[in-house]
Design an enzyme around this catalytic site. Structure first.
Site, PDB file in Angstrom:
ATOM      1  N   PRO A 118       0.829  -1.214   0.000  1.00 56.12           N
ATOM      2  CG  PRO A 118      -0.372  -1.324   1.997  1.00 56.12           C
ATOM      3  CD  PRO A 118       0.635  -2.063   1.170  1.00 56.12           C
ATOM      4  CB  VAL A 119       0.663   4.270  -2.142  1.00 52.55           C
ATOM      5  CG1 VAL A 119       1.368   5.604  -2.308  1.00 52.55           C
ATOM      6  CG2 VAL A 119       0.863   3.428  -3.392  1.00 52.55           C
ATOM      7  N   GLY A 122       3.856   3.419   5.267  1.00 54.73           N
ATOM      8  CA  GLY A 122       4.942   2.998   6.146  1.00 54.73           C
ATOM      9  C   GLY A 122       5.517   1.639   5.803  1.00 54.73           C
ATOM     10  CG  LEU A 123       3.680  -1.728   4.968  1.00 55.93           C
ATOM     11  CD1 LEU A 123       2.496  -2.511   4.417  1.00 55.93           C
ATOM     12  CD2 LEU A 123       4.473  -2.629   5.901  1.00 55.93           C
ATOM     13  CB  SER A 125       4.849   1.466  -1.429  1.00 57.64           C
ATOM     14  OG  SER A 125       4.627   2.744  -1.919  1.00 57.64           O
ATOM     15  CB  ALA A 127      12.295   2.338  -0.683  1.00 58.60           C
ATOM     16  CB  ALA A 128       9.424  -1.765  -2.627  1.00 64.09           C
ATOM     17  CG  ASP A 169      11.483   3.732   4.057  1.00 61.28           C
ATOM     18  OD1 ASP A 169      11.660   3.608   5.272  1.00 61.28           O
ATOM     19  OD2 ASP A 169      10.391   4.079   3.551  1.00 61.28           O
TER      20      ASP A 169
HETATM   21  O1  PMV Z   1       8.606   5.584   5.098  1.00 61.93           O
HETATM   22  P1  PMV Z   1       7.978   5.371   6.440  1.00 61.93           P
HETATM   23  O2  PMV Z   1       6.656   5.985   6.562  1.00 61.93           O
HETATM   24  O3  PMV Z   1       8.099   3.970   6.925  1.00 61.93           O
HETATM   25  O4  PMV Z   1       8.793   6.241   7.514  1.00 61.93           O
HETATM   26  C1  PMV Z   1      10.126   6.457   7.470  1.00 61.93           C
HETATM   27  C2  PMV Z   1      10.651   6.644   8.835  1.00 61.93           C
HETATM   28  C3  PMV Z   1      10.914   8.060   9.312  1.00 61.93           C
HETATM   29  O5  PMV Z   1      11.841   7.897  10.368  1.00 61.93           O
HETATM   30  C4  PMV Z   1       9.640   8.706   9.843  1.00 61.93           C
HETATM   31  C5  PMV Z   1      11.502   8.957   8.243  1.00 61.93           C
HETATM   32  C6  PMV Z   1      12.891   8.541   7.795  1.00 61.93           C
HETATM   33  O6  PMV Z   1      13.320   9.054   6.758  1.00 61.93           O
HETATM   34  O7  PMV Z   1      13.577   7.780   8.485  1.00 61.93           O
END
Ligand code: PMV
Length: 330
Positions: A118-119, A122-123, A125, A127-128, A169
């Site tokens: 899911p976009v 926090g998973l 997406s 970067a993947a 990420d």
């Molecule tokens: O991409 P997310 O939503 O999993 O969050 C990244 C984690 C943060 O620490 C909030 C931002 C970062 O660049 O490390």
């Protein structure tokens, strides 16, 4: 040519990691981005990403579009120089291969991108998709890249789209390994003494990480001494958590997760929906729970005895989660 990259989840340390504190994150292989590249008979580089309803020629997209920027940057670097891996090898045959398409001009390609991640949740997406696309381009156009190069490239792309990302990420996704991450330091992985189970609950609310990171920065700018102290506490939690994971004392991670969630609430990156999923998981028997990633929406995680995972998962759905994933960290 096909390539995939997994999703990721942050176990401990989000936000404080932007300020140099350690964080722990692991790949989540149940969700992934997949890219297939074929030569095309029609002129141009055609991108098909049905999940986001995108069917376009590369040049019709804004150059800072997340997918277009990966392709433009890849074409740029691969045209400028032979792959560093090629350069290290003495065989001129391989090197000639890497230059062949450059002399022909831009290739005609059909690029198909799909993702079950899911976009903005926090998973990982973004970067993947970047990593899978890069690996598919690098294989298809005979421009081999090491994991380090893929990681550095993906970090540059993250910087275009996320302001001041820590790099966690792209690192977890590029290496597809558990990572104890400290910004700017060499990648450090960690061993899992005894496997443990995490239930991931999705609020279904997409929340751009860029915004929560920018809001935390405002808090920090207004009172650096206070927030440096909070980030220190988060860093300590991440350090302890790494020890417990390595020694197999994973049950002790529950309390650390709960404490980390409180500190994230203090940073004002939780939300009523995240808090209610965290609460529901604890009531259903989770040893601890916290939001994961940028916050405000997206996902939370709960630490579970393997046999309680299904109950926790059902409790999360009853409390409003749009989806859950049960994953074993091993
Ligand atoms: O991409 P997310 O939503 O999993 O969050 C990244 C984690 C943060 O620490 C909030 C931002 C970062 O660049 O490390």
């Amino acid at each position: 040519m096909k390539a995939s990259a997994p999703g990721k989840i942050i176990l401990f340390g989000e936000h404080a990691v932007v300020y140099g504190r350690p964080a722990l994150a692991v790949p989540v292989t149940q969700v992934h981005a997949d890219v297939e590249i074929l030569d095309s008979n029609s002129t141009g580089i055609w991108i098909h990403a049905p999940d986001i309803n995108l069917h376009s020629e590369l040049n019709a997209l804004p150059s800072d579009h997340p997918i277009a920027s990966v392709i433009h940057n890849f074409l740029f670097i691969s045209r400028q120089s032979p792959s560093p891996i090629h350069a290290e090898r003495s065989g001129s045959e391989v090197e000639a291969g890497s230059r062949a398409w450059g002399e022909r001009g831009f290739p005609n390609l059909n690029i198909k991108i799909s993702s079950s991640i899911p976009v903005a949740s926090g998973l990982g997406s973004g970067a993947a998709v970047t990593v899978a696309l890069l690996r598919a381009l690098s294989s298809h156009l005979n421009y081999p890249m090491t994991d380090e190069e893929v990681n550095a490239f993906a970090y540059d792309i993250e910087k275009i789209h996320h302001g001041t990302p820590s790099g966690i990420d792209n690192t977890v996704v590029a290496y597809a390994k558990p990572v104890y991450f400290v910004k700017g330091q060499l990648i450090e992985t960690f061993k899992v003494g005894r496997p443990f189970t995490i239930v991931i609950g999705d609020t279904g609310i997409s929340a751009p990480t860029k915004e929560s990171v920018a809001d935390v920065r405002k808090l920090w700018e207004a009172d650096r001494a206070k927030w440096e102290g909070v980030f220190d506490n988060v860093g300590e939690i991440a350090r302890h958590a790494k020890e417990k994971i390595e020694t197999g004392d994973w049950k002790l991670l529950g309390g650390l997760m709960n404490h980390n969630h409180e500190l994230l609430q203090e940073m004002m990156v939780s939300s009523p929906e995240l808090d209610s999923l965290v609460e529901a998981a604890r009531k259903a028997g989770a040893a601890g729970a916290k939001l994961s990633g940028g916050g405000r929406g997206g996902n939370m995680i709960a630490l579970a005895e393997a046999e309680k995972a299904d109950d926790i998962s059902s409790a999360l759905i009853s409390a409003g989660a749009k989806n859950t994933i049960v994953t074993q960290i091993s």
